[in-house]
Design an enzyme around this catalytic site. Structure first.
Site, PDB file in Angstrom:
ATOM      1  N   TYR A  36       0.833  -1.198   0.000  1.00 37.61           N
ATOM      2  CA  TYR A  36       0.000   0.000   0.000  1.00 37.61           C
ATOM      3  C   TYR A  36       0.866   1.246   0.000  1.00 37.61           C
ATOM      4  CZ  TYR A  36       0.922   0.863   5.000  1.00 37.61           C
ATOM      5  OH  TYR A  36       1.525   1.145   6.207  1.00 37.61           O
ATOM      6  N   LYS A 152       6.501  -1.859   1.947  1.00 31.77           N
ATOM      7  CA  LYS A 152       5.306  -1.266   2.568  1.00 31.77           C
ATOM      8  C   LYS A 152       4.158  -2.268   2.428  1.00 31.77           C
ATOM      9  CE  LYS A 152       3.116   3.249   3.201  1.00 31.77           C
ATOM     10  NZ  LYS A 152       3.220   3.338   4.643  1.00 31.77           N
ATOM     11  N   GLU A 184      12.444   2.835  14.409  1.00 27.16           N
ATOM     12  CA  GLU A 184      11.482   3.834  13.916  1.00 27.16           C
ATOM     13  C   GLU A 184      10.213   3.696  14.731  1.00 27.16           C
ATOM     14  OE1 GLU A 184      10.260   3.036   9.852  1.00 27.16           O
ATOM     15  OE2 GLU A 184      10.196   0.890  10.211  1.00 27.16           O
ATOM     16  N   LEU A 208      11.075   1.288   7.161  1.00 22.94           N
ATOM     17  CA  LEU A 208      10.450   1.722   5.917  1.00 22.94           C
ATOM     18  C   LEU A 208      11.168   2.995   5.458  1.00 22.94           C
ATOM     19  CD1 LEU A 208       7.942   1.162   4.041  1.00 22.94           C
ATOM     20  CD2 LEU A 208       6.998   3.210   5.114  1.00 22.94           C
TER      21      LEU A 208
END
Ligand code: PLP
Length: 299
Positions: A36, A152, A184, A208
């Site tokens: 996505y 992702k 993260e 990511l």
């Protein structure tokens, strides 16, 4: 009169979101077998659209789904979807899955089936005043995600559980740690400022590659600050002059409190005269610049 129903796009058709249907055999539904993107839209213009579509290409390549749309077709479909939803500020979501097979088999469908293509928009929410004025809080948690966080993927169970645990502990976001080093947030990039140097995790399979990360790092360079792409040991966050998070839909968020899994917590960043932590001056400058850039960018 109520609000008009939001329009979605599913498998090449525009339709009211409430009427969009997919098969229960869709591999996105059965296996989380898809990817996505989330793209912010300001005044009807998607920000960094090409970078998001490049990352979509990367995610699809890595999980071996052929991109079902050409680049011009993505631009056309997403542009029309934004327009049909009234332009202005929106958050654009798109998803591609490996499609619906005739049964449930982990292996790819053979022969292959059409990928499921879906997109929708939702309101782009401004940063809450509480966070703008007082900063956000984060909870440090072990990173329980898989080894390919650079894709992702829609398979977000570990992120979902981390965010919920943070919420239950009264924190705004979970920050994930592997082997004592910070990676993260559950849906955000993490930065810590030490003097003139911004530290953020290097781009590898453990994070990511945030689209906002690239924009923020450009602004950091332009501000004359240094960048160190390195994993920060958890214990060093307390000594940071400032701490921030970023994402496409939330821009640059100041962090002023860190909760630890054992229930302890500490402040991070500057403290005002009454002893309260406050978002720092470097955050204020960069967040303002990022907002202006995003809002004034040409399509
Ligand atoms: N890291 C993770 C795990 C994310 O899910 C996201 C966004 O969803 C980000 C970082 C920030 O990426 P971007 O700036 O492209 O929104």
């Amino acid at each position: 009169m109520g609000q008009p129903l939001p329009t979605a796009w599913l498998n090449d058709h525009f339709l009211p979101l409430a009427e969009a249907r997919i098969s229960p055999l869709d591999r996105g539904f059965l296996f989380g077998d898809g990817v996505y993107e989330v793209i912010p839209v300001y005044d009807g213009r998607p920000f960094r659209l090409e970078a998001h579509l490049d990352r979509l290409d990367y995610s699809l390549d890595e999980i071996r789904i052929r991109n079902p749309l050409s680049r011009p077709d993505w631009r056309r479909v997403l542009g029309e979807l934004v327009e049909r939803n009234g332009g202005g500020d929106q958050s654009l979501y798109l998803q591609v899955t490996r499609g619906a097979d005739e049964g449930r088999d982990h292996g790819f469908p053979d022969p292959s089936v059409p990928a499921t293509r879906f997109a929708m928009t939702s309101p782009l929410k401004p940063m809450p005043n509480r966070i703008r004025e007082q900063g956000a809080s984060v909870l440090l948690l072990p990173d329980e995600r898989w080894a390919r966080c650079d894709i992702k993927a829609i398979t977000l169970l570990a992120n979902v559980l981390a965010r919920q645990t943070a919420r239950e502990m009264g924190a705004d976001e979970a920050v994930l740690e592997r082997d004592g080093q910070l990676m993260e947030g559950s849906s955000t990039t993490l930065y810590a400022l030490f003097g003139e140097t911004v530290v953020t995790a290097p781009r590898d399979h453990r994070i990511l590659p945030g689209i906002t990360r690239e924009v923020v790092l450009d602004l950091v360079r332009a501000a004359g600050l240094d960048i160190r792409e390195a994993h920060l040991p958890c214990g060093e966050l307390a000594a940071a002059d400032e701490c921030w998070l970023s994402s496409s839909s939330r821009e640059l968020i100041p962090v002023t409190r860190v909760h630890l899994a054992d229930g302890a917590s500490h402040a991070v960043g500057p403290v005002d005269d009454s002893g309260r932590s406050r978002p720092g001056p470097v955050w204020a400058r960069l967040a303002g610049e990022l907002h202006e850039l995003a809002r004034n960018a040409q399509a």
